[in-house]
Design a protein around this motif. Structure first.
Motif, PDB file in Angstrom:
ATOM      1  N   HIS A  31     104.778  26.345  14.931  1.00 57.47           N
ATOM      2  CA  HIS A  31     103.500  25.832  15.818  1.00 57.47           C
ATOM      3  C   HIS A  31     102.168  25.895  15.157  1.00 57.47           C
ATOM      4  O   HIS A  31     102.375  27.257  15.348  1.00 57.47           O
ATOM      5  N   PRO A  32     101.142  25.795  15.763  1.00 61.86           N
ATOM      6  CA  PRO A  32      99.613  25.930  15.625  1.00 61.86           C
ATOM      7  C   PRO A  32      99.337  27.484  16.344  1.00 61.86           C
ATOM      8  O   PRO A  32      99.957  27.443  17.433  1.00 61.86           O
ATOM      9  N   ASP A  41     101.568  27.058  26.026  1.00 61.10           N
ATOM     10  CA  ASP A  41     100.101  26.944  25.884  1.00 61.10           C
ATOM     11  C   ASP A  41     100.279  26.616  24.476  1.00 61.10           C
ATOM     12  O   ASP A  41     101.333  25.972  23.744  1.00 61.10           O
ATOM     13  N   GLY A  42      99.306  24.721  24.361  1.00 62.14           N
ATOM     14  CA  GLY A  42      98.835  24.163  22.841  1.00 62.14           C
ATOM     15  C   GLY A  42      99.926  22.876  22.907  1.00 62.14           C
ATOM     16  O   GLY A  42     100.097  23.213  22.532  1.00 62.14           O
ATOM     17  N   ALA A  43     100.457  22.959  24.221  1.00 63.55           N
ATOM     18  CA  ALA A  43     101.209  21.571  24.218  1.00 63.55           C
ATOM     19  C   ALA A  43     101.217  20.634  23.203  1.00 63.55           C
ATOM     20  O   ALA A  43      99.669  19.419  23.007  1.00 63.55           O
ATOM     21  N   HIS A  44     101.980  20.377  22.482  1.00 64.54           N
ATOM     22  CA  HIS A  44     101.349  18.624  21.546  1.00 64.54           C
ATOM     23  C   HIS A  44     102.906  18.366  21.407  1.00 64.54           C
ATOM     24  O   HIS A  44     104.318  18.321  21.359  1.00 64.54           O
ATOM     25  N   ARG A  97     110.789  19.937  30.446  1.00 61.00           N
ATOM     26  CA  ARG A  97     110.047  20.942  31.249  1.00 61.00           C
ATOM     27  C   ARG A  97     108.727  22.421  30.448  1.00 61.00           C
ATOM     28  O   ARG A  97     108.429  22.982  30.437  1.00 61.00           O
ATOM     29  N   LEU A  98     110.043  22.951  30.072  1.00 59.71           N
ATOM     30  CA  LEU A  98     108.856  23.973  28.920  1.00 59.71           C
ATOM     31  C   LEU A  98     107.881  24.301  27.753  1.00 59.71           C
ATOM     32  O   LEU A  98     107.569  24.482  27.825  1.00 59.71           O
ATOM     33  N   CYS A 117     111.096  30.110  20.497  1.00 60.29           N
ATOM     34  CA  CYS A 117     111.671  29.203  18.886  1.00 60.29           C
ATOM     35  C   CYS A 117     110.708  27.484  18.535  1.00 60.29           C
ATOM     36  O   CYS A 117     111.077  27.013  18.104  1.00 60.29           O
ATOM     37  N   ARG A 118     110.200  27.288  19.119  1.00 57.93           N
ATOM     38  CA  ARG A 118     108.860  26.231  18.899  1.00 57.93           C
ATOM     39  C   ARG A 118     108.503  25.754  17.894  1.00 57.93           C
ATOM     40  O   ARG A 118     108.599  26.621  16.692  1.00 57.93           O
TER      41      ARG A 118
END
Length: 348
Positions: free
Chosen positions: A347-348, A321-324, A315-316, A294-295
């Motif tokens: 999210h992209p 991948d692609g954290a922003h 933390r998650l 659910c990002r």
């Protein structure tokens, strides 16, 4: 939402009075790259999504197995009872979860705890280890249930213990019949009694949230288990996505054409429920901030209006991948009047 895969329901096999094994095969030859201990989301023909752990060692052909406990009134249970037929095409997404096997250090003992179908991911880990060959570390598995028929893999686990001398299997029943010769009580209590010092050990716990929470507290506080060595997936009831009963608030979702979709939302409700009801996200882990399905991306004008992310969410998010910095988990956001008009996008 995880990547989508096409699968075929190849078979349904009873494992006990209330448990079924589903055999799933890639429909287009492209299997999900899943590890033992992870889980996937199964979308039923009516669009309902439910999450299940991989219940076998990862296979080269991409085949998957799931163990499903039948529940009265459950959507998946009713589908299995009334409609499911081999050959049906299904959509799966995943993989999710990070409760996977960590290579044991020399001399490290491993403790596994399960209740009900929580045995599935642990059985998958053991099957994968067995397929690899080689020596095992000392592994002790405690599987808890109410009655003997609930422990549907007891014969297989007993046979594995007979072949792998460093593996010990202990079934535990909380409502055992008079002729039961095994342990009685709760799995985590039996494990704590047998392993009073877990300093330097590693624990994997899968099953009912009450067991997982109690085991974490008991083993870290009384048995000296380092907190970072407790790995768990709690099996929690599936989220039921329902639209807001009132239009107190509005959430705005940016569409692929850069237009905005307005969603009615209720103050005090979770953002994930509003988005799932509109089929914009697929709830997987039940709101435990353990899957990232659910990002969402928050519009920069709204970042300061949201409460800061908790440690588990941070933390998650940092591990995906692609954290922003503008990413958040919708399952961790409770809607309030100050969030009326909240602007989000995938999210992209």
């Amino acid at each position: 939402m995880g990547e989508l895969y096409s699968y075929t329901l190849a078979g349904i096999q009873p494992l006990g009075p209330q448990t079924l094994r589903l055999d799933l095969r890639p429909g287009d030859g492209r299997g999900m790259p899943i590890a033992a201990g992870q889980y996937f989301s199964l979308r039923l023909p009516d669009g309902t999504a439910r999450s299940y752990s991989l219940a076998c060692a990862p296979r080269a052909d991409g085949g998957l197995e799931a163990h499903i406990r039948l529940r009265d009134g459950g959507r998946c249970s009713e589908w299995l009872r009334r409609e499911a037929l081999p050959g049906q095409s299904l959509q799966l997404s995943g993989p999710y979860g990070d409760c996977t096997w960590r290579a044991a250090a020399p001399g490290e003992q491993v403790l596994m705890l399960a209740t009900g179908t929580g045995i599935a991911p642990l059985y998958a880990m053991l099957a994968a280890l067995d397929a690899e060959g080689g020596d095992w570390p000392a592994i002790s598995l405690y599987w808890g249930g109410c009655r003997p028929e609930e422990l549907y893999l007891s014969d297989e686990l007993a046979e594995l213990a007979a072949r792998r001398h460093s593996f010990r299997f202990t079934p535990v029943l909380s409502d055992a019949p008079p002729d039961w010769r095994g342990r009685r009580g709760r799995a985590q209590h039996a494990a704590a009694a047998d392993h009073p010092n877990l300093d330097g050990a590693r624990v994997y716990a899968c099953g009912a949230p009450a067991m997982v929470d109690d085991a974490r507290r008991l083993l870290t506080e009384r048995c000296a288990l380092p907190a970072e060595c407790f790995h768990a997936d709690a099996f929690i009831p599936a989220l039921t996505a329902t639209p807001a009963e009132t239009g107190e608030l509005t959430v705005r979702w940016r569409q692929p054409d850069n237009g905005w979709q307005s969603l009615a939302a209720a103050s005090g409700g979770r953002l994930v429920d509003t988005l799932a009801a509109a089929e914009l996200v697929l709830p997987v882990c039940g709101g435990e901030a353990s899957c990232g399905a659910c990002r969402v991306t928050v519009h920069p004008d709204w970042l300061d209006q949201l409460p800061p992310a908790g440690r588990k969410e941070q933390r998650l998010l940092s591990s995906l991948d692609g954290a922003h910095p503008r990413h958040r988990l919708a399952c961790q956001i409770v809607l309030a009047a100050a969030l009326d008009g909240l602007q989000l996008s995938k999210h992209p």
